[in-house]
Design an enzyme around this catalytic site. Structure first.
Site, short mmCIF file in Angstrom:
data_model
loop_
_atom_site.label_atom_id
_atom_site.label_comp_id
_atom_site.label_asym_id
_atom_site.label_seq_id
_atom_site.Cartn_x
_atom_site.Cartn_y
_atom_site.Cartn_z
N ASP A 123 -77.60 -84.15 -62.40
CA ASP A 123 -78.04 -83.09 -63.32
C ASP A 123 -77.05 -83.00 -64.47
OD1 ASP A 123 -80.13 -82.43 -61.64
OD2 ASP A 123 -79.33 -80.50 -61.01
N ARG A 179 -83.88 -88.23 -66.75
CA ARG A 179 -84.73 -87.03 -66.79
C ARG A 179 -84.47 -86.39 -68.14
NH1 ARG A 179 -82.59 -82.78 -63.03
NH2 ARG A 179 -83.74 -83.83 -61.38
N LYS A 182 -85.33 -79.65 -71.68
CA LYS A 182 -84.89 -78.95 -72.91
C LYS A 182 -83.40 -78.61 -72.85
CE LYS A 182 -89.20 -76.75 -74.36
NZ LYS A 182 -89.94 -75.48 -74.51
N HIS A 222 -92.18 -77.40 -68.39
CA HIS A 222 -93.38 -76.63 -68.06
C HIS A 222 -94.10 -76.23 -69.34
CE1 HIS A 222 -89.88 -75.67 -65.48
NE2 HIS A 222 -90.69 -76.07 -64.54
N ARG A 284 -82.31 -67.84 -62.92
CA ARG A 284 -83.75 -68.08 -63.12
C ARG A 284 -84.44 -66.79 -63.59
NH1 ARG A 284 -83.31 -73.07 -61.79
NH2 ARG A 284 -83.02 -73.13 -64.01
C1 LIG Z 1 -87.18 -80.76 -62.85
C2 LIG Z 1 -86.28 -80.06 -63.80
C3 LIG Z 1 -84.92 -80.34 -63.77
C4 LIG Z 1 -84.07 -79.72 -64.69
N1 LIG Z 1 -82.74 -80.11 -64.74
C5 LIG Z 1 -81.94 -79.58 -65.71
C6 LIG Z 1 -80.62 -80.05 -65.90
O1 LIG Z 1 -80.13 -80.95 -65.20
N2 LIG Z 1 -79.88 -79.49 -66.87
C7 LIG Z 1 -80.37 -78.50 -67.70
O2 LIG Z 1 -79.65 -78.05 -68.59
N3 LIG Z 1 -81.62 -78.03 -67.52
C8 LIG Z 1 -82.41 -78.54 -66.56
N4 LIG Z 1 -83.70 -78.08 -66.42
C9 LIG Z 1 -84.13 -76.84 -67.12
C10 LIG Z 1 -84.68 -77.13 -68.48
O3 LIG Z 1 -83.62 -77.56 -69.32
C11 LIG Z 1 -85.33 -75.88 -69.09
O4 LIG Z 1 -84.40 -74.87 -69.24
C12 LIG Z 1 -86.49 -75.30 -68.29
O5 LIG Z 1 -87.26 -76.33 -67.74
C13 LIG Z 1 -87.39 -74.47 -69.21
O6 LIG Z 1 -87.87 -75.26 -70.28
P1 LIG Z 1 -89.39 -75.71 -70.45
O7 LIG Z 1 -89.38 -77.10 -70.96
O8 LIG Z 1 -90.13 -75.49 -69.20
O9 LIG Z 1 -89.93 -74.84 -71.64
P2 LIG Z 1 -90.02 -73.19 -71.86
O10 LIG Z 1 -90.42 -73.10 -73.25
O11 LIG Z 1 -88.75 -72.59 -71.40
O12 LIG Z 1 -91.16 -72.82 -70.86
C14 LIG Z 1 -92.52 -73.15 -71.09
C15 LIG Z 1 -93.38 -72.24 -70.23
O13 LIG Z 1 -93.13 -72.52 -68.85
C16 LIG Z 1 -93.14 -71.33 -68.09
N5 LIG Z 1 -91.83 -71.15 -67.47
C17 LIG Z 1 -90.68 -71.79 -67.78
N6 LIG Z 1 -89.67 -71.38 -66.98
C18 LIG Z 1 -90.21 -70.45 -66.14
C19 LIG Z 1 -89.69 -69.64 -65.07
N7 LIG Z 1 -88.42 -69.71 -64.69
N8 LIG Z 1 -90.55 -68.82 -64.41
C20 LIG Z 1 -91.84 -68.75 -64.77
N9 LIG Z 1 -92.40 -69.47 -65.77
C21 LIG Z 1 -91.59 -70.31 -66.45
C22 LIG Z 1 -93.49 -70.21 -69.03
O14 LIG Z 1 -94.89 -70.06 -69.00
C23 LIG Z 1 -93.06 -70.75 -70.36
O15 LIG Z 1 -93.76 -70.18 -71.42
C24 LIG Z 1 -84.58 -78.73 -65.57
C25 LIG Z 1 -85.95 -78.45 -65.58
C26 LIG Z 1 -86.79 -79.11 -64.73
C27 LIG Z 1 -88.25 -78.84 -64.82
#
Ligand SMILES: Cc1cc2nc3c(=O)[nH]c(=O)nc-3n(C[C@H](O)[C@H](O)[C@H](O)COP(=O)(O)OP(=O)(O)OC[C@H]3O[C@@H](n4cnc5c(N)ncnc54)[C@H](O)[C@@H]3O)c2cc1C
Length: 303
Positions: A123, A179, A182, A222, A284
């Site tokens: 990660d 991976r 964002k 997501h 979270r």
């Molecule tokens: C498999 C995986 C591994 C990851 N590993 C890392 C890592 O190693 N380092 C790092 O810095 N980040 C990591 N992340 C987190 C990532 O960087 C983002 O902060 C996180 O995924 C939210 O960004 P998003 O792309 O989903 O977009 P967003 O714009 O944040 O979310 C899009 C939509 O998804 C939904 N959503 C998002 N989060 C939530 C929540 N917690 N609860 C409910 N609904 C939600 C909402 O509907 C939101 O409008 C990881 C994420 C995933 C999916």
């Protein structure tokens, strides 16, 4: 405003109350619960990447204990035939205490996974860790090219140049496996894009670079817009199924996740478990302050 205030109070609220809202995002406290959640996802045609919660350590004894916990995790999951792999956070193995000891612990974990033909994803943590985590990945990749991957964060201004820098490590026999997400940490503007659209644009630029250079992409988001744009890119560039997957966090946007599975793409869910779920959960919940409203309701109900 009120939501944000409540979100900031989360660490001071009773643990039991936080659990009510956290259980959606966490498989449980024990390895058995992690196994069960993973097997249930496997039954739905979804693979997993399992993470033991515990990034906040202060001693190397804790780091060593975390390594042993991963040994057990890898043994149990591979022996029981779970379809999935493993995610680790280097700070959990002492990155910010002693980076050589940390490397040795992670090396042991990756060596065990490699002996089982499995895979470990490093990660990416906050910006003070990025150089060190890239370095650990490069060293491990030279020894275990098929068994280790890294995370890149689209909000980081350096991400495309990191991709360019690591391009030379890529081979057709063992495509480098990133991976792309964002990025979750709060970073200064000097190192990270702050605008929502800027981050999205850099995410798609990074993904395009990975596909053009035949790297394996784990598309971790997501954000429906990014999922749709990624699917469009996969179609237009004719990317074979063995060169990408989608990834989502446990408990987040299950409908979007299912629609990707139903369209025939590989989806992997990040399954966190462990006794140190509290800090993970409050982070979270802070990301999604609307949930804090439910917490205050529950506070009143509990009287
Ligand atoms: C498999 C995986 C591994 C990851 N590993 C890392 C890592 O190693 N380092 C790092 O810095 N980040 C990591 N992340 C987190 C990532 O960087 C983002 O902060 C996180 O995924 C939210 O960004 P998003 O792309 O989903 O977009 P967003 O714009 O944040 O979310 C899009 C939509 O998804 C939904 N959503 C998002 N989060 C939530 C929540 N917690 N609860 C409910 N609904 C939600 C909402 O509907 C939101 O409008 C990881 C994420 C995933 C999916």
């Amino acid at each position: 405003m009120l939501n944000k205030l409540i979100a900031n109070m989360l660490p001071y609220m009773p643990k039991k109350l936080i659990w009510v809202f956290s259980k959606r995002y966490i498989a449980g406290e024990t390895i058995e619960e992690g196994l069960l959640a993973s097997k249930l996802l496997n039954e739905k045609g979804i693979e997993v990447t399992v993470d033991v919660l515990g990034e906040f350590i202060t001693t190397l004894d804790e780091a060593e204990a975390n390594m042993h916990e991963y040994f057990e995790l890898i043994e149990r999951f591979t022996n029981e035939g779970v379809k999935g792999n493993f995610s680790i956070k280097p700070t959990m193995f002492g990155l910010l205490i002693d980076k050589d000891v940390c490397f040795n612990y992670i090396h042991e974990i990756v060596a065990l996974a490699a002996s089982k033909n499995s895979f470990v994803r490093i990660d990416m943590e906050d910006s003070q860790c990025v150089d060190m985590e890239v370095e650990i990945f490069k060293k491990l990749r030279s020894e275990f090219p098929k068994n280790v991957g890294l995370v890149l964060q689209a909000y980081m201004r350096r991400t495309i140049s990191d991709l360019e820098d690591m391009k030379e490590l890529n081979t057709a026999a063992s495509p480098i496996n990133f991976r792309l997400c964002k990025g979750i940490y709060v970073e200064p503007e000097s190192v990270a894009f702050k605008g929502y659209e800027e981050v999205r644009a850099n995410f798609l630029a990074g993904l395009k670079y990975m596909f053009e250079n035949k790297m394996y992409a784990a598309i971790a988001t997501h954000d429906k817009y990014l999922v749709d744009e990624s699917l469009k890119m996969i179609g237009e560039m004719n990317i074979p199924k063995n060169m990408y997957e989608f990834q989502m966090l446990y408990g987040v946007t299950p409908e979007l996740r299912q629609s990707i599975v139903d369209d025939g793409h590989l989806v992997r869910v990040y399954v966190p478990y462990g006794i140190k779920w509290f800090r993970y959960s409050t982070r979270r919940l802070k990301e999604n302050p609307k949930m804090a409203q439910h917490i205050i309701k529950a506070l009143f109900i509990r009287g």
